[in-house]
Scaffold this motif. Structure first.
Motif, PDB file in Angstrom:
ATOM      1  N   ASP A  76      -0.098   1.388   6.847  1.00 39.49           N
ATOM      2  CA  ASP A  76       0.380   0.993   5.525  1.00 39.49           C
ATOM      3  C   ASP A  76      -0.712   1.019   4.466  1.00 39.49           C
ATOM      4  N   SER A  77      -1.967   0.813   4.877  1.00 36.39           N
ATOM      5  CA  SER A  77      -3.056   0.800   3.906  1.00 36.39           C
ATOM      6  C   SER A  77      -4.380   0.837   4.656  1.00 36.39           C
ATOM      7  N   PRO A  92     -11.320   5.457  -1.829  1.00 35.26           N
ATOM      8  CA  PRO A  92     -11.260   6.919  -1.653  1.00 35.26           C
ATOM      9  C   PRO A  92     -10.579   7.314  -0.350  1.00 35.26           C
ATOM     10  N   GLU A  93     -10.677   6.463   0.681  1.00 37.75           N
ATOM     11  CA  GLU A  93      -9.993   6.770   1.938  1.00 37.75           C
ATOM     12  C   GLU A  93      -8.476   6.829   1.748  1.00 37.75           C
ATOM     13  N   TRP A  94      -7.954   5.904   0.926  1.00 39.54           N
ATOM     14  CA  TRP A  94      -6.503   5.902   0.719  1.00 39.54           C
ATOM     15  C   TRP A  94      -6.073   7.041  -0.197  1.00 39.54           C
ATOM     16  N   VAL A 393      -7.703   0.314   9.250  1.00 36.58           N
ATOM     17  CA  VAL A 393      -6.353   0.624   8.780  1.00 36.58           C
ATOM     18  C   VAL A 393      -5.480  -0.606   9.015  1.00 36.58           C
ATOM     19  N   MET A 394      -4.506  -0.794   8.143  1.00 36.50           N
ATOM     20  CA  MET A 394      -3.572  -1.910   8.229  1.00 36.50           C
ATOM     21  C   MET A 394      -2.212  -1.355   8.640  1.00 36.50           C
ATOM     22  N   TRP A 395      -1.657  -1.918   9.710  1.00 39.63           N
ATOM     23  CA  TRP A 395      -0.372  -1.456  10.232  1.00 39.63           C
ATOM     24  C   TRP A 395       0.770  -2.252   9.609  1.00 39.63           C
ATOM     25  N   PRO A 429       6.840  -9.286   4.123  1.00 42.21           N
ATOM     26  CA  PRO A 429       7.482  -8.188   4.854  1.00 42.21           C
ATOM     27  C   PRO A 429       7.749  -6.974   3.973  1.00 42.21           C
ATOM     28  N   ASN A 430       7.366  -5.805   4.495  1.00 45.40           N
ATOM     29  CA  ASN A 430       7.657  -4.506   3.895  1.00 45.40           C
ATOM     30  C   ASN A 430       6.957  -4.278   2.556  1.00 45.40           C
ATOM     31  N   VAL A 431       5.977  -5.111   2.200  1.00 41.18           N
ATOM     32  CA  VAL A 431       5.252  -4.877   0.962  1.00 41.18           C
ATOM     33  C   VAL A 431       4.276  -3.723   1.180  1.00 41.18           C
ATOM     34  N   THR A 432       4.082  -2.883   0.161  1.00 41.09           N
ATOM     35  CA  THR A 432       3.158  -1.762   0.231  1.00 41.09           C
ATOM     36  C   THR A 432       1.900  -2.084  -0.555  1.00 41.09           C
ATOM     37  N   SER A 433       0.854  -1.302  -0.311  1.00 41.49           N
ATOM     38  CA  SER A 433      -0.398  -1.525  -1.030  1.00 41.49           C
ATOM     39  C   SER A 433      -0.213  -1.267  -2.527  1.00 41.49           C
ATOM     40  N   GLN A 434       0.649  -0.323  -2.883  1.00 42.04           N
ATOM     41  CA  GLN A 434       0.910  -0.061  -4.300  1.00 42.04           C
ATOM     42  C   GLN A 434       1.569  -1.262  -4.969  1.00 42.04           C
ATOM     43  N   GLU A 435       2.465  -1.927  -4.246  1.00 43.76           N
ATOM     44  CA  GLU A 435       3.112  -3.110  -4.806  1.00 43.76           C
ATOM     45  C   GLU A 435       2.109  -4.253  -4.979  1.00 43.76           C
ATOM     46  N   VAL A 436       1.197  -4.415  -4.033  1.00 41.62           N
ATOM     47  CA  VAL A 436       0.179  -5.451  -4.154  1.00 41.62           C
ATOM     48  C   VAL A 436      -0.707  -5.184  -5.365  1.00 41.62           C
ATOM     49  N   GLN A 437      -1.070  -3.929  -5.586  1.00 40.84           N
ATOM     50  CA  GLN A 437      -1.869  -3.581  -6.771  1.00 40.84           C
ATOM     51  C   GLN A 437      -1.101  -3.875  -8.062  1.00 40.84           C
TER      52      GLN A 437
END
Length: 477
Positions: A76-77, A92-94, A393-395, A429-437
């Protein structure tokens, strides 16, 4: 230069020999996933009806055994604890992950590793930047100094095109410094192997990464399919025997003794028609459940043969499927569909073995993805990030929990244990890294608006004293 080329040629022959050695075994594993199974046992003189039943007896459980753990593993991130990101900033990895479209392609890499025991990725510079793509174990082989413990191959080879007719096969081979183009004939013929070109690939180590489902101390890899082939064959044999009994013996058979069957007669003379051997030709008897049997001769006796019970075959099939569930660590209700009247605690207990297996795969694949990330940032020229081994990595959390349960649990963690609220955002639950940003950005905007409102309120003259408070400086969060 000649020594390098000779060494590379020796590696190429060795890697092509490995592919030739493993070809039949891997092809058999792939056939079982695709539903091309060994035929069940049947008599040598079987007719077309038997062969049709054998084809229909194939109950392919392999895709389910493959998909169950694979669908629980999504990266996921990526995070690096040593790096503090500003709002809207991305590692940069993402960026490399998104550029390579690995959100979708990661599943094929994981499935390949689970199916064959291992798969590979290649990280390389392209005209569109550094990208990573998956490589199949049926076309790729790698050599390790210590295959049980090393994550960096000494050399790896992937076939682009196999030899066909007069056309030579083509492969790409990577060592610690160069990419070699290899031309070869048939896999079993090392005489026709030759190197046609080489170039620097830009990394300081082999850019091919192995994803292994499970590796023992001998360096052997095993997936989830090969150990289950014998059980799959047992299930197919049981289903075939069930179909044969159902087709030929699952109904009562009417019998009659002491009565000659009607024979064919000449319509003009009434004489009995004989076959080539001088025997009367019997007439077919059209009998079904609506017809009544009778005979004029008192010596004629009617009877019946009982049908073959099918319950034994069904119980044997259920037992084999339960064995398959136990050995593969797949919850029984995933295979048998028996999920009625199960409590949440019972479901969790049934899936405990699966969760443990998935966690084992995540640990192995996670290390491989972290190496992919280090290779990517190195090829992009970010040497500091390439040496950062703290990145992980985050699963994605794939447990089925309601949002209310998760919110209640996270709230208790923040209140009772004083865990910072921001540190719990990634566990929604089901949150993405883009949503956290996005949440980070919105919080920064809300904080700025709050500071501005407080400054205006303090600068407004008090109604009683007429003294206005000085406006404080705005400090960015």
């Amino acid at each position: 230069m000649a020594s390098e080329a000779a060494t590379a040629l020796g590696y190429a022959k060795q890697l092509l020999a490995i592919l030739n050695k493993d070809r039949d075994r891997l092809a058999r594993i792939d056939d079982y996933v695709q539903g091309e199974h060994d035929d069940p046992y049947m008599p040598l003189n079987s007719d077309d009806e038997y062969k049709l039943l054998a084809r229909r007896a194939v109950s392919n459980w392999m895709p389910l055994l493959l998909s169950t753990p694979a669908q629980a593993m999504y990266v996921d991130s990526v995070r690096r604890p040593s790096v503090q990101l500003a709002v809207g900033e991305v590692l940069p990895e993402w960026k490399h992950w998104q550029r390579s479209r690995l959100d979708a392609r990661q599943l094929a890499i994981h499935r390949g590793a689970l199916k064959f025991g291992h798969s590979f990725t290649l990280t390389e510079k392209t005209v569109r930047g550094v990208r990573t793509k998956g490589l199949s174990a049926m076309k790729t082989a790698a050599l390790f100094e210590d295959p049980a413990n090393d994550d960096t191959p000494e050399v790896a080879l992937t076939v682009l095109k196999f030899a066909k007719g007069d056309a030579k096969g083509v492969a790409r081979m990577f060592d610690a410094r160069y990419e070699w183009t290899v031309s070869f004939g048939s896999l079993g013929d090392d005489v026709s192997v030759r190197l046609t070109a080489k170039r620097r690939h830009g990394a300081t180590e082999c850019p091919v990464t192995r994803f292994a489902a499970a590796v023992d101390l001998e360096g052997r890899t095993v997936g989830v399919i090969e150990p289950m082939i014998d059980l799959q064959n047992r299930i197919n044999q049981t289903v075939f025997d069930l179909l044969v009994a159902q087709t030929y013996a699952s109904f009562k058979v009417r019998t009659v003794t002491g009565m000659a069957p009607p024979v064919k007669r000449d319509p003009e003379t009434g004489d009995v028609v004989l076959d080539d051997e001088g025997n009367p030709i019997p007439l077919p008897i059209n009998h079904n459940a609506r017809r009544f049997l009778f005979a004029e001769d008192a010596d004629v006796k009617f009877g019946s043969l009982d049908e073959t019970p099918l319950s034994g075959f069904i119980e044997s099939l259920d037992m084999s499927i339960r064995h398959l569930a136990a050995i593969s660590q797949t919850p029984p209700h995933h295979l048998l569909g028996m999920i009625a009247n199960l409590s949440a605690e019972a479901l969790l207990a049934a899936e405990t073995a699966l969760l443990r297996k998935v966690e084992e795969f995540r640990n192995s694949f996670g290390e491989s993805w972290e190496r992919v990330m280090r290779l990517a940032v190195e090829l992009e020229g970010n040497l500091d990030a390439a040496q950062d081994y703290d990145a992980e990595v985050m699963w994605r959390d794939m447990e089925m929990k309601s949002l209310a349960q998760s919110a209640d649990g996270l709230g208790k963690l923040a209140e009772s244990l004083q865990i910072p609220v921001r540190g719990l955002w990634n566990r929604v639950p089901n949150v993405t890294s883009q949503e956290v940003q996005e949440w980070e950005r919105l919080r920064e905007e809300d904080d700025a608006e709050l500071q501005l409102a407080q400054s205006i309120r303090r600068a407004t003259p008090d109604a009683e004293t007429g003294i206005s408070s000085p406006a404080p400086e705005l400090v960015s969060a």
